[in-house]
Each structure stands twice: as structure tokens, then as C-alpha cells.
Design a protein around this motif. Structure first.
Motif, short mmCIF file in Angstrom:
data_model
loop_
_atom_site.label_atom_id
_atom_site.label_comp_id
_atom_site.label_asym_id
_atom_site.label_seq_id
_atom_site.Cartn_x
_atom_site.Cartn_y
_atom_site.Cartn_z
N SER A 36 22.16 -26.55 -28.17
CA SER A 36 23.00 -27.71 -28.50
C SER A 36 24.47 -27.32 -28.69
O SER A 36 25.31 -28.19 -28.84
CB SER A 36 22.48 -28.37 -29.77
N GLY A 37 24.77 -26.01 -28.70
CA GLY A 37 26.15 -25.55 -28.88
C GLY A 37 26.46 -25.11 -30.31
O GLY A 37 27.51 -24.55 -30.57
N GLU A 38 25.55 -25.36 -31.23
CA GLU A 38 25.74 -24.96 -32.63
C GLU A 38 25.64 -23.44 -32.74
O GLU A 38 24.74 -22.81 -32.19
CB GLU A 38 24.67 -25.61 -33.50
N LYS A 39 26.60 -22.84 -33.45
CA LYS A 39 26.61 -21.40 -33.66
C LYS A 39 26.20 -21.10 -35.10
O LYS A 39 26.72 -21.69 -36.03
CB LYS A 39 27.98 -20.80 -33.38
N ILE A 40 25.28 -20.17 -35.24
CA ILE A 40 24.80 -19.77 -36.55
C ILE A 40 25.03 -18.28 -36.71
O ILE A 40 24.61 -17.48 -35.87
CB ILE A 40 23.30 -20.09 -36.72
N THR A 41 25.70 -17.90 -37.80
CA THR A 41 25.96 -16.49 -38.09
C THR A 41 25.15 -16.09 -39.31
O THR A 41 25.15 -16.78 -40.33
CB THR A 41 27.45 -16.25 -38.38
N LEU A 42 24.47 -14.97 -39.17
CA LEU A 42 23.65 -14.46 -40.25
C LEU A 42 24.09 -13.03 -40.53
O LEU A 42 24.25 -12.24 -39.60
CB LEU A 42 22.18 -14.48 -39.80
N GLN A 43 24.33 -12.70 -41.80
CA GLN A 43 24.74 -11.35 -42.17
C GLN A 43 23.86 -10.85 -43.30
O GLN A 43 23.53 -11.61 -44.20
CB GLN A 43 26.20 -11.33 -42.64
#
Length: 113
Positions: A36-43
Motif C-alpha cells: 500500500s506504500g506505507e513504510k514501517i521502521t522497526l529498531q
């Protein structure tokens, strides 16, 4: 001279035994982009013993298990050794350098005023 050698051996053995105890910090950053274009960043970070373990942990997170939801996935890692292990390695190097100089008979020049 004999006591100096035993002192060096004791210090080096202590350092070699203690280095694995003080590992380091592994920082991992995962970027997922959904279809869908959503960016998710996980750290996250983890205390590990070696850089190789950190690299293995990052490789475990690389596969994209659901291509229907996630377009692509980028996994980066950074290994930061503990200060204790860095100091220990420097001490080993300096002790070995001193022993090598003494063995070769070369003296370091002193600074004069």
C-alpha cells in the motif's frame, strides 16, 4: 625479570578469559514497505558476544515471509563492541609491544625539555 614475565602472563590470561564475557551491543534496523506504500521502521538492540552473532541475527530477519503484504524489506545492523573489550585488546597489544621492545633491546627515546 621472572616476576615481570609472570605478571604479563597473568594479565594476558585474565584478559583473554574476560573478553568473551564482555560482548557488545548489536543494533538492528528493519525497514518494511507495504504494498500500500506505507513504510514501517522497526529498531531494536541486543547484547551479544560477537559481531558474527550480530550479523547472523540480522540475516534471520531479512527474509520476507509475506510478499502479499510487504513489497520489500531492508535490514541493517551495527555492531558496537563494549568499552571493556576494546580496553582489554589495547592492553594486550601494549603489553606485547613492550615485551617485544625489551626482547629486541631497543629503547624508546624520552622527551627532553
Amino acid at each position: 625479570m621472572k616476576s615481570r614475565q609472570s605478571e604479563y602472563i597473568f594479565v594476558i590470561l585474565w584478559i583473554l578469559v574476560s573478553i568473551p564475557v564482555f560482548g557488545g551491543q548489536c543494533f538492528i534496523k528493519i525497514l518494511n514497505e507495504k504494498n500500500s506504500g506505507e513504510k514501517i521502521t522497526l529498531q531494536f538492540s541486543s547484547k551479544l558476544k560477537s559481531q558474527k552473532q550480530c550479523q547472523t541475527l540480522a540475516k534471520m530477519h531479512r527474509p520476507n515471509f509475506n510478499p502479499n503484504l510487504v513489497k520489500f524489506k531492508i535490514v541493517n545492523y551495527q555492531w558496537v563492541p563494549s568499552q571493556t573489550s576494546q580496553v582489554a585488546r589495547k592492553k594486550i597489544k601494549s603489553h606485547l609491544a613492550v615485551a617485544k621492545r625489551k626482547k629486541s633491546g631497543v629503547r624508546r627515546s624520552s622527551h627532553r625539555f
